[in-house]
Design an enzyme around this catalytic site. Structure first.
Site, mmCIF file in Angstrom:
data_model
loop_
_atom_site.group_PDB
_atom_site.id
_atom_site.type_symbol
_atom_site.label_atom_id
_atom_site.label_comp_id
_atom_site.label_asym_id
_atom_site.label_seq_id
_atom_site.Cartn_x
_atom_site.Cartn_y
_atom_site.Cartn_z
ATOM 1 N N THR A 95 0.810 -1.221 0.000
ATOM 2 C CA THR A 95 0.000 0.000 0.000
ATOM 3 C C THR A 95 0.839 1.264 0.000
ATOM 4 O OG1 THR A 95 -1.594 1.258 1.296
ATOM 5 C CG2 THR A 95 -0.119 -0.160 2.531
ATOM 6 N N TYR A 109 -2.446 -0.748 9.923
ATOM 7 C CA TYR A 109 -2.649 -1.351 8.603
ATOM 8 C C TYR A 109 -1.373 -1.248 7.773
ATOM 9 C CZ TYR A 109 -3.915 -1.578 3.695
ATOM 10 O OH TYR A 109 -3.921 -1.884 2.358
#
Ligand code: UDP
Length: 325
Positions: free
Chosen positions: A118, A142
């Site tokens: 990401t 995350y």
């Protein structure tokens, strides 16, 4: 000879689209998904094997049953806000369970891995557009879970010869052009489907999280990339590894930033409907702007995007959401 690709999280948003493209490209596809957050009816391509990536016995059965040549690993939890509230869940699900998957691969002699990472791991950027050399600063659990996997991949390459291609996605959006697949999360936390559903009257008014960011209109800026453009990069990444080229890391984005308010305006323009909005505090864990420099994927992999225009990305998401409501 036909190659067999294991797609973890293949019942999820990006995984299901990739399974479709892999099948079209004549790969044999095996989807592995726990269905905790995925949907069985999103598995329209390939064979389905239900299981959890943290379940070693299930993985052993899978690797024994199918001659897997490479793994595309999409299975993960993906909500930044949830990760701030439940950091251990993200550590376990996204990092520790990936170690179980990598151990099972090693035990069964599978040495090629494509990983969904990401852009969130760059943190609040020091410069934009962000290239792959930008320092990493994962500011929420995350993105930390993704950074930990990336680190592990480097270590396992050194210790075991594992070859990997890591893709750092900017903001995935849009849907399959044939209307078979699209973005479904429950609860939905992502901007594009929420704005569209608010416009269609099928969801709640949109909450805009934060209007005091250091951006032109004060709302967060993101680089939206069509899910099928992500998938085409994955096929190229796979071919890169099968051709014996070295492990590498690539950003995937369009190189254009759009604020939350600009996405709202785009949806209003396309639908002709007003999006009911309310302004709320910043969402924990969000950074102000993420815009990709994805030149490396173009240069090294020969990647080209088919959906550079935000109106086409939002338009395809709209068509899918209309089909649901
Ligand atoms: N966002 C928002 N309202 C929502 C959902 C998202 O204002 O209901 C904002 C969020 O703060 C972020 C951007 O939209 O700046 C994109 O969020 P999303 O969750 O879609 O993706 P992320 O960037 O977290 O991966």
């Amino acid at each position: 000879m036909q190659k067999t690709i294991l797609v973890t999280g293949g019942a999820g948003y990006i995984g299901s689209h990739c399974a479709k493209l892999l099948s079209k490209k004549r790969f044999r596809v095996v989807v592995y998904d726990s269905l905790v957050r995925g949907y069985r009816d999103a598995v329209k391509y390939g064979e389905f094997f239900q299981g959890d990536i943290g379940d070693r016995a299930s993985l052993d059965a899978l690797f024994t049953s199918y001659p897997i040549d490479a793994v595309m690993h999409f299975a993960a939890f993906i909500a930044v806000g949830e990760s701030v509230e439940k950091p251990d869940l993200y550590l376990t699900n996204n990092y520790e369970k990936t170690l179980v998957l990598l151990d099972a691969m090693a035990a069964h002699g599978v040495g090629k891995f494509i990983f969904s990472s990401t852009s969130a791991l760059y943190g609040d950027p020091q410069y934009v557009p962000i290239d792959e050399n930008h320092p990493l600063n994962p500011v929420n659990p995350y993105s930390r879970s993704k950074a930990q996997v990336e680190q592990t991949l480097r270590e396992r390459e050194a210790s075991q010869g594992l070859q990997s291609v890591v893709f750092r996605y900017f903001n995935a959006a849009g849907a399959d052009s044939e209307g078979e697949l699209g973005e479904r999360h429950d609860p939905e936390t992502h901007l594009a489907p929420l704005v569209i559903r608010a416009a269609l009257g099928a969801g709640k008014p949109l909450s805009i999280f934060g209007t005091d960011y250091d951006t032109p209109d004060g709302t967060c800026v993101r680089d939206y990339i069509h899910v099928n453009d992500l998938c085409s990069a994955h096929i190229l990444g796979l071919e890169h590894l099968f051709a014996g080229r070295p492990s590498d890391v690539f950003n995937l984005g369009n190189g254009n930033g759009f604020s939350v308010k600009e996405i709202v305006a785009t949806v209003e323009k396309i639908t002709g409907k007003k999006v009911p909005c309310k302004y709320e505090a910043r969402r924990a864990g969000d950074v102000s702007r993420l815009i990709a420099n994805a030149e490396k994927a173009k240069r090294v992999l020969g990647w080209k995007t088919d959906y550079p225009d935000i109106r086409d990305i939002i338009g395809s998401a709209l068509a899918f959401q209309k089909g649901r409501s």
